[in-house]
Enzyme design. Structure first.
Site, mmCIF file in Angstrom:
data_model
loop_
_atom_site.group_PDB
_atom_site.id
_atom_site.type_symbol
_atom_site.label_atom_id
_atom_site.label_comp_id
_atom_site.label_asym_id
_atom_site.label_seq_id
_atom_site.Cartn_x
_atom_site.Cartn_y
_atom_site.Cartn_z
ATOM 1 N N LYS A 1 23.411 0.044 -13.056
ATOM 2 C CA LYS A 1 22.394 1.077 -13.305
ATOM 3 C C LYS A 1 22.093 1.873 -12.033
ATOM 4 O O LYS A 1 22.037 3.092 -12.060
ATOM 5 C CB LYS A 1 21.085 0.448 -13.834
ATOM 6 C CG LYS A 1 21.271 -0.377 -15.106
ATOM 7 C CD LYS A 1 19.938 -0.743 -15.730
ATOM 8 C CE LYS A 1 19.030 -1.605 -14.872
ATOM 9 N NZ LYS A 1 19.545 -2.938 -14.534
ATOM 10 N N ARG B 1 10.473 -2.837 -18.615
ATOM 11 C CA ARG B 1 11.152 -4.129 -18.692
ATOM 12 C C ARG B 1 10.500 -5.040 -19.716
ATOM 13 O O ARG B 1 10.977 -6.156 -19.936
ATOM 14 C CB ARG B 1 11.082 -4.806 -17.328
ATOM 15 C CG ARG B 1 12.397 -4.830 -16.549
ATOM 16 C CD ARG B 1 12.126 -5.463 -15.220
ATOM 17 N NE ARG B 1 13.245 -5.988 -14.529
ATOM 18 C CZ ARG B 1 13.897 -5.354 -13.538
ATOM 19 N NH1 ARG B 1 13.559 -4.142 -13.203
ATOM 20 N NH2 ARG B 1 14.876 -5.954 -12.905
ATOM 21 N N ARG C 1 27.125 -8.854 -3.803
ATOM 22 C CA ARG C 1 26.426 -7.617 -3.410
ATOM 23 C C ARG C 1 25.788 -7.780 -2.033
ATOM 24 O O ARG C 1 25.192 -8.810 -1.726
ATOM 25 C CB ARG C 1 25.343 -7.321 -4.462
ATOM 26 C CG ARG C 1 24.631 -6.016 -4.255
ATOM 27 C CD ARG C 1 24.080 -5.484 -5.542
ATOM 28 N NE ARG C 1 22.934 -6.239 -6.059
ATOM 29 C CZ ARG C 1 22.280 -5.893 -7.159
ATOM 30 N NH1 ARG C 1 22.667 -4.842 -7.855
ATOM 31 N NH2 ARG C 1 21.250 -6.606 -7.579
ATOM 32 N N ARG D 1 20.247 -9.749 -0.794
ATOM 33 C CA ARG D 1 18.879 -9.794 -1.318
ATOM 34 C C ARG D 1 18.556 -11.222 -1.752
ATOM 35 O O ARG D 1 19.397 -11.908 -2.320
ATOM 36 C CB ARG D 1 18.757 -8.869 -2.542
ATOM 37 C CG ARG D 1 18.527 -7.419 -2.187
ATOM 38 C CD ARG D 1 18.646 -6.491 -3.373
ATOM 39 N NE ARG D 1 18.000 -6.941 -4.609
ATOM 40 C CZ ARG D 1 17.998 -6.250 -5.740
ATOM 41 N NH1 ARG D 1 18.605 -5.076 -5.813
ATOM 42 N NH2 ARG D 1 17.405 -6.700 -6.828
ATOM 43 N N ARG E 1 17.028 -14.527 -13.515
ATOM 44 C CA ARG E 1 16.762 -13.121 -13.843
ATOM 45 C C ARG E 1 17.411 -12.748 -15.172
ATOM 46 O O ARG E 1 16.858 -11.960 -15.950
ATOM 47 C CB ARG E 1 17.281 -12.210 -12.725
ATOM 48 C CG ARG E 1 16.401 -12.260 -11.479
ATOM 49 C CD ARG E 1 17.066 -11.632 -10.295
ATOM 50 N NE ARG E 1 17.218 -10.200 -10.406
ATOM 51 C CZ ARG E 1 18.063 -9.479 -9.666
ATOM 52 N NH1 ARG E 1 18.837 -10.065 -8.784
ATOM 53 N NH2 ARG E 1 18.118 -8.181 -9.812
HETATM 54 P P1 AMP Z 1 15.557 -4.513 -9.728
HETATM 55 O O1 AMP Z 1 15.856 -3.898 -8.407
HETATM 56 O O2 AMP Z 1 15.300 -3.504 -10.814
HETATM 57 O O3 AMP Z 1 16.579 -5.544 -10.150
HETATM 58 O O4 AMP Z 1 14.167 -5.303 -9.568
HETATM 59 C C1 AMP Z 1 14.029 -6.344 -8.635
HETATM 60 C C2 AMP Z 1 12.775 -7.156 -8.972
HETATM 61 O O5 AMP Z 1 11.613 -6.323 -8.887
HETATM 62 C C3 AMP Z 1 12.734 -7.741 -10.378
HETATM 63 O O6 AMP Z 1 13.438 -8.955 -10.470
HETATM 64 C C4 AMP Z 1 11.215 -7.946 -10.548
HETATM 65 O O7 AMP Z 1 10.760 -9.040 -9.783
HETATM 66 C C5 AMP Z 1 10.659 -6.690 -9.893
HETATM 67 N N1 AMP Z 1 10.562 -5.562 -10.864
HETATM 68 C C6 AMP Z 1 11.240 -4.382 -10.817
HETATM 69 N N2 AMP Z 1 10.919 -3.593 -11.848
HETATM 70 C C7 AMP Z 1 10.002 -4.278 -12.579
HETATM 71 C C8 AMP Z 1 9.303 -4.006 -13.788
HETATM 72 N N3 AMP Z 1 9.500 -2.865 -14.467
HETATM 73 N N4 AMP Z 1 8.435 -4.948 -14.254
HETATM 74 C C9 AMP Z 1 8.229 -6.099 -13.582
HETATM 75 N N5 AMP Z 1 8.867 -6.426 -12.450
HETATM 76 C C10 AMP Z 1 9.758 -5.531 -11.941
#
Ligand code: AMP
Length: 212
Positions: free
Chosen positions: A13, A91, A130, A158, A169
């Site tokens: 994405k 989400r 990654r 990360r 996740r």
């Molecule tokens: P991402 O970079 O989108 O994979 O997000 C990394 C982490 O940020 C996720 O595993 C959550 O802990 C938090 N996070 C990001 N977006 C959201 C969201 N829309 N709702 C809740 N937690 C989020």
């Protein structure tokens, strides 16, 4: 134009987002990126978020929704961009419902959902490789997109890209986020992208869907 990228972590994405945003002059709104920026402040709130993120847990809907509302309603957004591309938001069904109302209040609606499809084992393989450059934020993959050799990159993994966290996740994705596919299918705006394809091919599919 309002676009939402929906799909499990590691489905491409983020990589697709920058290309699509450039082409359509959209603001890339990755809630994960916003949170990663916020946790650089080591206050109580920053520490609270950092802990949840490194364990692969979701941040509360209230916090996330408020953060998104501020960005969607900012003057910069309205004057400089022709829309928003959401990556990693919504989400949960609660976030999706909040977004519907927020957009309606601002005379907008979701135009397209791009659903990135990929099997779990392929995701795990992809995410553990990654790496991110601390200085530029550029994302590399040790297998599919290796970093240049002779540069002074500060690569790190990360905390939430470790295998045990990725598996969690994915569980969270299935439980909390997958129900959104049906939520949006009812609106007839979901287009599917084969996320096992190389990025250029994914972009071709995405552009076809966006042109419909
Ligand atoms: P991402 O970079 O989108 O994979 O997000 C990394 C982490 O940020 C996720 O595993 C959550 O802990 C938090 N996070 C990001 N977006 C959201 C969201 N829309 N709702 C809740 N937690 C989020």
């Amino acid at each position: 134009m309002i676009i939402i990228l929906l799909g499990p972590p590691g489905s491409g994405k983020g990589t697709s987002s920058s290309v699509i945003c450039k082409k359509h002059n959209l603001f890339p709104l990755s809630t994960g990126d916003v949170l990663r920026e916020r946790i650089k402040q080591p206050d109580e709130f920053g520490k609270h978020i950092a802990k949840l993120m490194s364990n692969g847990e979701l941040i509360s809907d209230e916090i996330i929704n408020q953060l998104v509302k501020e960005i969607v309603e900012s003057d910069k957004m309205k004057s400089e961009y022709d829309g928003i591309l959401f990556d990693g938001y919504p989400r949960t069904v609660q976030q999706a419902e909040f977004l519907e109302k927020l957009l309606a209040d601002n005379n907008q609606k979701v135009n397209h959902i791009l659903l990135f499809n990929i099997a779990d084992d392929a995701i795990v393989k992809r995410i553990v490789s990654r790496r991110v450059d601390r200085k530029t934020g550029n994302v590399y993959n040790l297998i599919s997109n290796p970093p240049p050799e002779n540069t002074d990159l500060e690569l790190y993994q990360r905390a939430d890209d470790k295998e045990e966290v990725i598996l969690h996740r994915l569980e969270v994705y299935k439980k909390q986020t997958e129900p959104l596919i049906d939520f949006y299918r009812k609106n007839g705006v979901v287009g599917e992208v084969d996320a096992t394809l190389p990025v250029e091919k994914m972009i071709v599919t995405a552009n076809k869907i966006l042109a419909e």
